[in-house]
Enzyme design. Structure first.
Site, PDB file in Angstrom:
ATOM      1  N   GLY A 155       0.773  -1.241   0.000  1.00 39.74           N
ATOM      2  CA  GLY A 155       0.000   0.000   0.000  1.00 39.74           C
ATOM      3  C   GLY A 155       0.801   1.287   0.000  1.00 39.74           C
ATOM      4  CD  GLU A 177       0.888   1.083   6.897  1.00 40.21           C
ATOM      5  OE1 GLU A 177       1.171   0.964   5.700  1.00 40.21           O
ATOM      6  OE2 GLU A 177       0.538   0.132   7.610  1.00 40.21           O
ATOM      7  CG  ASP A 178      -1.448   1.797   3.202  1.00 40.85           C
ATOM      8  OD1 ASP A 178      -1.266   1.563   4.421  1.00 40.85           O
ATOM      9  OD2 ASP A 178      -1.837   0.925   2.410  1.00 40.85           O
ATOM     10  CG  ASP A 203      -8.439   0.188  11.139  1.00 46.19           C
ATOM     11  OD1 ASP A 203      -8.985   0.930  11.968  1.00 46.19           O
ATOM     12  OD2 ASP A 203      -9.033  -0.791  10.627  1.00 46.19           O
ATOM     13  CE  LYS A 250      -9.642   2.656   8.556  1.00 47.86           C
ATOM     14  NZ  LYS A 250     -10.512   1.790   7.707  1.00 47.86           N
ATOM     15  CG  PHE A 286     -12.573  -0.631   3.333  1.00 45.55           C
ATOM     16  CD1 PHE A 286     -11.608  -1.205   4.147  1.00 45.55           C
ATOM     17  CD2 PHE A 286     -12.511  -0.856   1.956  1.00 45.55           C
ATOM     18  CE1 PHE A 286     -10.607  -2.005   3.612  1.00 45.55           C
ATOM     19  CE2 PHE A 286     -11.510  -1.655   1.418  1.00 45.55           C
ATOM     20  CZ  PHE A 286     -10.562  -2.228   2.247  1.00 45.55           C
ATOM     21  CB  VAL A 287     -10.337   4.897   2.191  1.00 45.96           C
ATOM     22  CG1 VAL A 287     -11.306   5.788   2.941  1.00 45.96           C
ATOM     23  CG2 VAL A 287      -9.120   4.580   3.063  1.00 45.96           C
ATOM     24  CG  ASP A 303      -5.777  -4.131  -1.275  1.00 43.29           C
ATOM     25  OD1 ASP A 303      -5.442  -3.660  -0.171  1.00 43.29           O
ATOM     26  OD2 ASP A 303      -6.046  -5.337  -1.438  1.00 43.29           O
ATOM     27  NE  ARG A 310      -2.371  -3.611  -3.648  1.00 43.73           N
ATOM     28  CZ  ARG A 310      -2.390  -3.729  -2.317  1.00 43.73           C
ATOM     29  NH1 ARG A 310      -2.260  -2.658  -1.564  1.00 43.73           N
ATOM     30  NH2 ARG A 310      -2.529  -4.901  -1.749  1.00 43.73           N
TER      31      ARG A 310
HETATM   32  P1  5GP Z   1      -3.869  -1.983  11.078  1.00 42.66           P
HETATM   33  O1  5GP Z   1      -2.880  -3.077  11.395  1.00 42.66           O
HETATM   34  O2  5GP Z   1      -3.426  -0.636  11.608  1.00 42.66           O
HETATM   35  O3  5GP Z   1      -5.249  -2.348  11.546  1.00 42.66           O
HETATM   36  O4  5GP Z   1      -4.020  -1.902   9.542  1.00 42.66           O
HETATM   37  C1  5GP Z   1      -3.073  -1.363   8.694  1.00 42.66           C
HETATM   38  C2  5GP Z   1      -3.222  -1.942   7.304  1.00 42.66           C
HETATM   39  O5  5GP Z   1      -4.563  -2.381   7.092  1.00 42.66           O
HETATM   40  C3  5GP Z   1      -2.967  -0.907   6.235  1.00 42.66           C
HETATM   41  O6  5GP Z   1      -1.629  -0.912   5.819  1.00 42.66           O
HETATM   42  C4  5GP Z   1      -3.889  -1.360   5.129  1.00 42.66           C
HETATM   43  O7  5GP Z   1      -3.259  -2.341   4.349  1.00 42.66           O
HETATM   44  C5  5GP Z   1      -5.050  -2.010   5.833  1.00 42.66           C
HETATM   45  N1  5GP Z   1      -6.178  -1.081   6.022  1.00 42.66           N
HETATM   46  C6  5GP Z   1      -6.622  -0.504   7.159  1.00 42.66           C
HETATM   47  N2  5GP Z   1      -7.681   0.290   6.941  1.00 42.66           N
HETATM   48  C7  5GP Z   1      -7.901   0.222   5.597  1.00 42.66           C
HETATM   49  C8  5GP Z   1      -8.852   0.862   4.717  1.00 42.66           C
HETATM   50  O8  5GP Z   1      -9.714   1.660   5.081  1.00 42.66           O
HETATM   51  N3  5GP Z   1      -8.743   0.535   3.396  1.00 42.66           N
HETATM   52  C9  5GP Z   1      -7.806  -0.332   2.912  1.00 42.66           C
HETATM   53  N4  5GP Z   1      -7.815  -0.542   1.598  1.00 42.66           N
HETATM   54  N5  5GP Z   1      -6.908  -0.938   3.703  1.00 42.66           N
HETATM   55  C10 5GP Z   1      -6.950  -0.651   5.030  1.00 42.66           C
END
Ligand code: 5GP
Length: 185
Positions: free
Chosen positions: A49, A103-104, A107, A135, A157-158, A164, A170
């Site tokens: 991402g 990081e993209d 969450d 987020k 969810f974006v 993706d 992407r």
């Molecule tokens: P975390 O481990 O912080 O929950 O999630 C991080 C990863 O989850 C991000 O690098 C991404 O790949 C995915 N992710 C989290 N939220 C989203 C979202 O809203 N859309 C997408 N496409 N991926 C997300």
């Protein structure tokens, strides 16, 4: 510009346009240049991402910088699975190095937490996080505090600009909220 994007029928709402992303990268680039001049940091992108964000951001960093990539995953579809796995490791040793994780989106924070722990165990000199999106409503770990956040967004969810759904979207050059109808079929 926003009207053009809304012609993509799978998008509900625009979160960041191409121009807004460029502005964020320019601003971050200036700050990182100031902070890391003479320190030769490693920008570490989380695959897949972070690729477009990394490419845009690194152009604006005007001091000596290396790049590398690591792949960790806790996601399947639109939900976090909780457990994080390192799928592809980076090549550059991080011992005694300044690391900037790119990081993209953050969450729950689980993915980045795991990667930070790994870099700490490997003896990184400093670890900082740059994320295009945050987020905070989804956060389950309270130790993840990104220093650079492009935009804080609600718990939606974006997709796009690296993000993706099922490996698609992407390649969009903006970030938008994916219509629920796409994944609730
Ligand atoms: P975390 O481990 O912080 O929950 O999630 C991080 C990863 O989850 C991000 O690098 C991404 O790949 C995915 N992710 C989290 N939220 C989203 C979202 O809203 N859309 C997408 N496409 N991926 C997300």
């Amino acid at each position: 510009m926003k009207d053009d994007i809304l012609k993509d029928d799978f998008i509900d709402e625009i979160i960041l346009t191409r121009e807004e992303i460029a502005g964020i990268c320019e601003k971050f680039g200036e700050k990182l240049t100031e902070e890391y001049r003479g320190k030769r940091p490693i920008l570490v992108g989380l695959l897949k991402g972070s690729i477009p964000f990394m490419a845009e951001l690194m152009k604006h960093i005007k001091c000596e910088t290396e790049i590398d990539f690591i792949q960790a995953s806790s996601y399947s579809g639109v939900k976090s699975k909780g457990a994080v796995m390192i799928l592809k490791d980076m090549i550059t040793p991080v011992k005694d190095r300044h690391v900037i994780i790119v990081e993209d989106i953050i969450d729950t924070g689980l993915t980045i937490q795991e990667v930070m722990n790994l870099f700490q165990d490997r003896g990184a000199k400093s670890i900082e996080i740059v994320t295009l999106l945050d987020k905070p409503a989804g956060r389950t770990v309270n130790t993840v505090t990104p220093k650079y956040i492009g935009k804080t967004i609600p718990n939606k969810f974006v997709v796009g600009f690296g993000l993706d759904y099922d490996e698609l979207y992407r390649n969009l050059d903006y970030v938008g909220v994916l219509k629920e109808a796409v994944y609730k079929k």
